[in-house]
Motif scaffolding. Structure first.
Motif, PDB file in Angstrom:
ATOM      1  N   GLY A 268       0.758  -1.228   0.000  1.00 45.49           N
ATOM      2  CA  GLY A 268       0.000   0.000   0.000  1.00 45.49           C
ATOM      3  C   GLY A 268       0.797   1.291   0.000  1.00 45.49           C
ATOM      4  N   ARG A 269       2.077   1.238  -0.281  1.00 45.18           N
ATOM      5  CA  ARG A 269       2.893   2.463  -0.332  1.00 45.18           C
ATOM      6  C   ARG A 269       3.971   2.276  -1.388  1.00 45.18           C
ATOM      7  N   PRO A 270       4.704   3.357  -1.733  1.00 46.46           N
ATOM      8  CA  PRO A 270       5.722   3.215  -2.782  1.00 46.46           C
ATOM      9  C   PRO A 270       6.753   2.136  -2.438  1.00 46.46           C
ATOM     10  N   ALA A 271       7.083   1.319  -3.428  1.00 48.12           N
ATOM     11  CA  ALA A 271       8.165   0.354  -3.245  1.00 48.12           C
ATOM     12  C   ALA A 271       9.457   1.104  -2.945  1.00 48.12           C
ATOM     13  N   LEU A 272      10.416   0.420  -2.342  1.00 48.12           N
ATOM     14  CA  LEU A 272      11.638   1.094  -1.908  1.00 48.12           C
ATOM     15  C   LEU A 272      12.354   1.793  -3.062  1.00 48.12           C
ATOM     16  N   TRP A 273      12.380   1.144  -4.230  1.00 46.34           N
ATOM     17  CA  TRP A 273      13.093   1.745  -5.363  1.00 46.34           C
ATOM     18  C   TRP A 273      12.401   3.004  -5.859  1.00 46.34           C
ATOM     19  N   LYS A 274      11.074   3.080  -5.669  1.00 47.76           N
ATOM     20  CA  LYS A 274      10.370   4.298  -6.041  1.00 47.76           C
ATOM     21  C   LYS A 274      10.603   5.403  -5.019  1.00 47.76           C
ATOM     22  N   ALA A 275      10.748   5.008  -3.747  1.00 47.75           N
ATOM     23  CA  ALA A 275      10.930   6.001  -2.689  1.00 47.75           C
ATOM     24  C   ALA A 275      12.353   6.535  -2.630  1.00 47.75           C
ATOM     25  N   TYR A 276      13.351   5.682  -2.942  1.00 42.93           N
ATOM     26  CA  TYR A 276      14.752   6.086  -2.757  1.00 42.93           C
ATOM     27  C   TYR A 276      15.598   6.028  -4.028  1.00 42.93           C
TER      28      TYR A 276
END
Length: 292
Positions: free
Chosen positions: A67-75
């Motif tokens: 339910g939230r951005p995957a890590l690669w999308k966030a960082y």
């Protein structure tokens, strides 16, 4: 980044279901040891599982998880790759002083990577004809991608609990069967699951052209002749309806139950501590009978 992936950051949703570490602790208890004996193995398998998810999201291009951005999308992709590598390094360090532990974990991870590679390569093969993916190839892929780490979880717990080698090996095989069942149930959720529960977009597997078991089963039915065209045109809702009408959903769930029965047969033939064995059986049954 690790805190984000585990759901430890403020305001983040708690991460994961805890299945693998639960299996490791139950494996130790089933061998007659205290639950605490399995904790190093539980930590190691969860670190490896988190590492595999980080890289899996990058390979599949999945933009969300839980339910939230995957890590690669966030960082970013590069930092996410490094974060996954760091989690794997930590896992190896946890088991460095456990005789046979790193060997067991590394062997399972090699199977996971092989299964991941097959899963990626399957999408480049034709939907039908002699080069199409077969159900047996799917089973080998699912055992590697998902079953290997579940089997390792149980086996590591038993190893840490002092179980003899044949028991450790049998628990590994039982976990692998359970992993195939888990992957089959996941295939069903990937097509018909609710995004608010799974944390992933509906129909994602169909859009990516994944050769999941419901799709393979539907392609083998007479109605399945229309399926490749729908998938190529990204008509995911129509494709999902056709797969269900062709029996793909029921076939996947039937196959999942067969693999879970094989896992239970293996467990029933082992000299396990009764209380832990009952809890283990209940947990494994739940893996292949997920409504969400």
């Amino acid at each position: 980044m690790a805190a984000y992936s585990f759901g430890w950051r403020e305001g983040a949703e708690a991460g994961g279901k805890g299945v693998r570490q639960a299996l490791t602790v139950l494996g130790a208890r089933a061998a007659g040891a205290d639950a605490g004996a399995g904790v190093p193995g539980a930590v190691a398998v969860e670190l490896v599982h988190a590492f595999s998810l980080l890289h899996d999201d990058i390979m599949d291009g999945d933009a969300t998880r839980r339910g939230r951005p995957a890590l690669w999308k966030a960082y970013g992709t590069g930092p996410a790759v490094l974060a996954g590598d760091a989690l794997f390094a930590l896992a190896v360090g946890v088991l460095a002083d456990v005789p046979g532990g790193v060997r067991l974990l590394s062997g399972a991870l090699a199977d996971v990577l092989r299964g991941q590679a097959d899963d990626l390569l399957f999408t480049s093969r034709p939907w039908t004809g002699p080069e199409a993916v077969t159900p047996e190839e799917y089973r080998v892929m699912a055992e590697g991608k998902t079953g290997a780490l579940l089997g390792c979880s149980l086996a590591l717990g038993a190893l840490l609990g002092g179980a003899p080698r044949p028991v450790v090996a049998a628990l590994d095989r039982a976990g692998r069967h359970a992993g195939v069942a888990f992957q089959l149930a996941d295939d069903v959720l990937g097509i018909w699951g609710r995004p608010e529960v799974t944390g992933k977009p509906v129909g994602g597997d169909l859009r990516e052209g994944k050769r999941t078991y419901p799709v393979l089963a539907a392609l083998a039915a007479p109605e399945g002749a229309r399926l490749p065209g729908l998938l190529r045109r990204q008509r995911t809702a129509q494709a999902a309806a056709l797969i269900e009408a062709a029996g793909g959903r029921d076939a996947a769930l039937t196959e999942a139950r067969a693999h879970m029965a094989a896992a239970r047969t293996l467990l029933d033939g082992l000299p396990l501590e009764p209380g832990a064995a009952a809890e283990l059986g209940a947990l494994l049954d739940a893996l292949a009978d997920r409504e969400r």
